[in-house]
Design an enzyme around this catalytic site. Structure first.
Site, PDB file in Angstrom:
ATOM      1  N   LYS A 117      39.285  43.545  44.220  1.00 49.56           N
ATOM      2  CA  LYS A 117      39.083  42.821  45.410  1.00 49.56           C
ATOM      3  C   LYS A 117      38.585  43.803  46.552  1.00 49.56           C
ATOM      4  CE  LYS A 117      41.815  38.662  43.869  1.00 49.56           C
ATOM      5  NZ  LYS A 117      42.496  37.831  44.358  1.00 49.56           N
ATOM      6  N   LEU A 135      44.885  42.032  32.031  1.00 50.62           N
ATOM      7  CA  LEU A 135      45.766  41.499  30.751  1.00 50.62           C
ATOM      8  C   LEU A 135      45.003  41.666  29.543  1.00 50.62           C
ATOM      9  CD1 LEU A 135      47.608  38.602  32.539  1.00 50.62           C
ATOM     10  CD2 LEU A 135      48.130  40.789  32.074  1.00 50.62           C
ATOM     11  N   GLN A 174      36.417  33.173  45.984  1.00 51.97           N
ATOM     12  CA  GLN A 174      35.865  34.150  46.565  1.00 51.97           C
ATOM     13  C   GLN A 174      35.438  35.489  45.782  1.00 51.97           C
ATOM     14  OE1 GLN A 174      37.921  35.523  50.130  1.00 51.97           O
ATOM     15  NE2 GLN A 174      38.983  33.433  50.298  1.00 51.97           N
ATOM     16  N   ALA A 222      43.300  45.650  39.886  1.00 52.88           N
ATOM     17  CA  ALA A 222      44.551  45.355  39.240  1.00 52.88           C
ATOM     18  C   ALA A 222      44.081  45.432  37.915  1.00 52.88           C
ATOM     19  CB  ALA A 222      44.578  43.915  39.481  1.00 52.88           C
ATOM     20  N   ALA A 223      45.116  45.997  36.846  1.00 58.79           N
ATOM     21  CA  ALA A 223      44.774  45.960  35.579  1.00 58.79           C
ATOM     22  C   ALA A 223      44.680  44.691  35.003  1.00 58.79           C
ATOM     23  CB  ALA A 223      46.139  47.000  35.156  1.00 58.79           C
ATOM     24  N   ASP A 253      46.904  36.682  41.156  1.00 64.92           N
ATOM     25  CA  ASP A 253      46.146  36.032  42.424  1.00 64.92           C
ATOM     26  C   ASP A 253      47.065  35.992  43.776  1.00 64.92           C
ATOM     27  OD1 ASP A 253      43.994  35.430  43.589  1.00 64.92           O
ATOM     28  OD2 ASP A 253      43.469  33.321  43.030  1.00 64.92           O
ATOM     29  N   ASP A 272      49.108  29.716  48.489  1.00 63.49           N
ATOM     30  CA  ASP A 272      48.122  29.452  47.650  1.00 63.49           C
ATOM     31  C   ASP A 272      48.719  29.501  46.171  1.00 63.49           C
ATOM     32  OD1 ASP A 272      45.590  28.730  47.061  1.00 63.49           O
ATOM     33  OD2 ASP A 272      44.889  30.682  46.855  1.00 63.49           O
TER      34      ASP A 272
END
Length: 568
Positions: free
Chosen positions: A261, A368, A245, A365-366, A454, A434
């Site tokens: 997202k 990595l 997605q 989201a930070a 995720d 998922d």
């Protein structure tokens, strides 16, 4: 002659009248000017009863703050200056109270402003994080327990280990991967100042990653990082490759990056019961809620995530350099700016992401550390689903499947299997089916935590629980003692999971728009937590080695006391 004298007298009268009129106009002008100057004088405290708009409040606060700052450089001995300071302080209090009142009204309208239950004068969330189970002494970290380490200059004076540590903070330094191969291509080129506080928050987050957790909950940088992601100017936006997605990679000042997202459906929209687990939209609020839940469970294995309202036009469309993304923008029939990007599923004009008309809710989201300096290994989950509408996976057909897993590397030694069971507990509580893969940092080998990445398909259904997610726990009948004690603690009325989750989510910026999770999702957390505890109890009725004691190095009297407390 008479007429001539009369004409002269008339002209004299007109001239006098003209002078009088001019004098009156001048007096009126001076009078009006004096009134305007009086109005511009800073108001006294008695004038604060007049309601102000939010814009006026912000302007007043800004003006007063600058006045206070300048007063530090000037002597303040007169009574007028003291009165002015008093007025400034009063202004701050009144403005703050007014903003607070407006916030409370907004919370009542959107359902967020529920009274947070207190425990001994503190919030349940504060009480939870002050509990000994969330403050156990940490083992001393060795050099190879840090993902990234600071490399001091070769010319620095090296004495004892304490002196080396001080040198690392005192001297200008560079940081690098702690892997054996010492890959130095990117981060070694970034010269840092001697003051750690000058490092951008995302870099401090990377430097804080250890073998046992992704971040330290007590690290003040965590709040700074989420604030950074929620407020910093967006410099770039490109589509992230991979995945099924639409996701965007956002760039911020000082090389900061975050995974975006977008909002695809309303928070209250429950996944259709006829849809398969791999056929649903990913949810931006699920990513945010998963981070908070992971933290409440004491895992600290999900990268920090924060909600944000972005402008689709100015913060994506106008700054992206990616043609495959920019050419998918369009304006909907109702005037909303939309786009759909390119991906395997739901990337078409029939499934657009749309602003209202420009504002769009997203999760950030930070990221990595880059794979070039901190490589990660992706592992296929042993309990991965078949992702088929007709076929079942092996674990769904074999009740003794866990015995096979225990004999297969890397699950045949170490605590990797316990990490998978922790992950299953998290996924069951947030109803995430998922989890096909998980990742670990390559530097740490088998003795490390699992990254819980995720989580966009969590919190899809609140009316139905999915028992198959708990299969790893039910088949293996093993769980860490620390995990079990925290789960029991969160089931007690004084630390109820639903209450602390609600309180934690209120801290996110998007909570001011609407609650991150609807109340049915919040209440489902308690129900699922009770199901996990019942599964552990069922295992204990048939097995003797269900609980793995990962707290052996701690004071056993304290552990026994905590165990008794959670069994009340």
């Amino acid at each position: 002659m008479v007429r001539q004298n009369l004409g002269r007298s008339t002209r004299s009268i007109y001239l006098v009248l003209a002078c009088l009129s001019l004098a009156l106009h001048l007096l009126l002008a001076f009078f009006c000017l004096s009134i305007l100057q009086t109005v511009c004088v800073p108001p006294t405290s008695s004038s604060y009863s007049i309601p102000r708009t939010d814009t006026q409040q912000r302007q007043s606060i800004s003006h007063s703050s600058s006045a206070v700052s300048s007063s530090h450089n000037l002597p303040s001995t007169s009574h007028n200056e003291e009165q002015h300071k008093l007025n400034v302080n009063t202004l701050h209090r009144k403005a703050k109270d007014s903003i607070s009142d407006a916030t409370e009204r907004e919370k009542k309208l959107i359902g967020v402003g529920k009274e947070i239950q207190k425990v001994k004068g503190h919030s349940k969330l504060e009480a939870l994080f002050k509990h000994p189970l969330y403050n156990l002494p940490r083992p001393e970290l060795q050099d190879n327990d840090w993902l990234l380490r600071v490399k001091t200059n070769d010319s620095s004076d090296r004495g004892s280990e304490e002196e080396e540590s001080e040198d690392a903070n005192d001297d200008d330094s560079q940081w690098q991967s702690a892997s054996e191969e010492e890959e130095e291509e990117d981060y070694d080129k970034i010269t840092l100042t001697s003051d750690v506080e000058t490092h951008p928050p995302w870099l401090r987050f990377h430097l804080g990653i250890t073998r046992w957790e992704l971040y330290n909950r007590k690290d003040p940088n965590l709040a700074q990082l989420t604030h950074y992601l929620a407020t910093q100017r967006v410099l770039g936006a490109v589509q992230k490759t991979g995945g099924t997605q639409l996701k965007l990679l956002m760039s911020f000042p000082n090389y900061g990056k975050a995974l975006l997202k977008p909002m695809r459906q309303s928070r209250d929209a429950e996944t259709d019961a006829n849809l398969f687990y791999f056929s649903d939209f990913e949810r931006h609020n699920a990513e945010i809620a998963a981070f908070h839940l992971d933290r409440l469970l004491g895992f600290n294995r999900i990268p920090p995530v924060v909600g944000r309202l972005i402008n689709v036009t100015s913060e994506i469309r106008e700054i992206t350099t990616e043609k495959r993304l920019s050419r998918t923008f369009f304006t909907s029939p109702v005037g909303n700016v939309c786009f759909y990007g390119q991906c395997e599923y739901y990337c078409s004009s029939e499934h657009p992401v749309c602003g209202q008309p420009h504002a769009l809710e997203v999760s950030l989201a930070a990221m990595l550390p880059d794979l070039s300096i901190a490589r990660r290994r992706s592992w296929r989950s042993p309990w991965r689903r078949s992702y088929s509408r007709s076929k079942l996976a092996k674990w769904e057909k074999d009740p003794a499947y866990c015995d096979t897993v225990k004999q297969t590397p890397p699950y045949n030694h170490g605590n990797r299997l316990l990490g998978v069971i922790d992950m299953a507990v998290l996924d069951f509580i947030m109803s995430n089916m998922d989890r096909h893969h998980y990742e670990t940092f390559d530097n740490f080998g088998n003795e490390t935590f699992l990254l819980h990445l995720d989580n966009g398909r969590a919190f899809g259904r609140h009316s139905r629980d999915e028992p198959s997610i708990l299969t790893p726990l039910k088949q293996c009948c093993r769980i860490r003692l620390s995990t079990l004690l925290r789960l029991r603690l969160l089931s007690l009325p004084g630390f109820r999971l639903s209450d602390v989750m609600r309180e934690s989510l209120v801290q996110d910026p998007l909570a001011g728009v609407a609650p991150l999770l609807s109340e049915p999702h919040i209440y489902a957390l308690d129900r699922r937590l009770e199901t996990v505890l019942q599964a552990v109890q069922a295992c204990q009725e048939h097995h003797t080695d269900v609980i793995y004691n990962d707290l052996e190095g701690y004071d056993q009297d304290m552990i026994n006391s905590l165990t008794e407390e959670t069994l009340k």
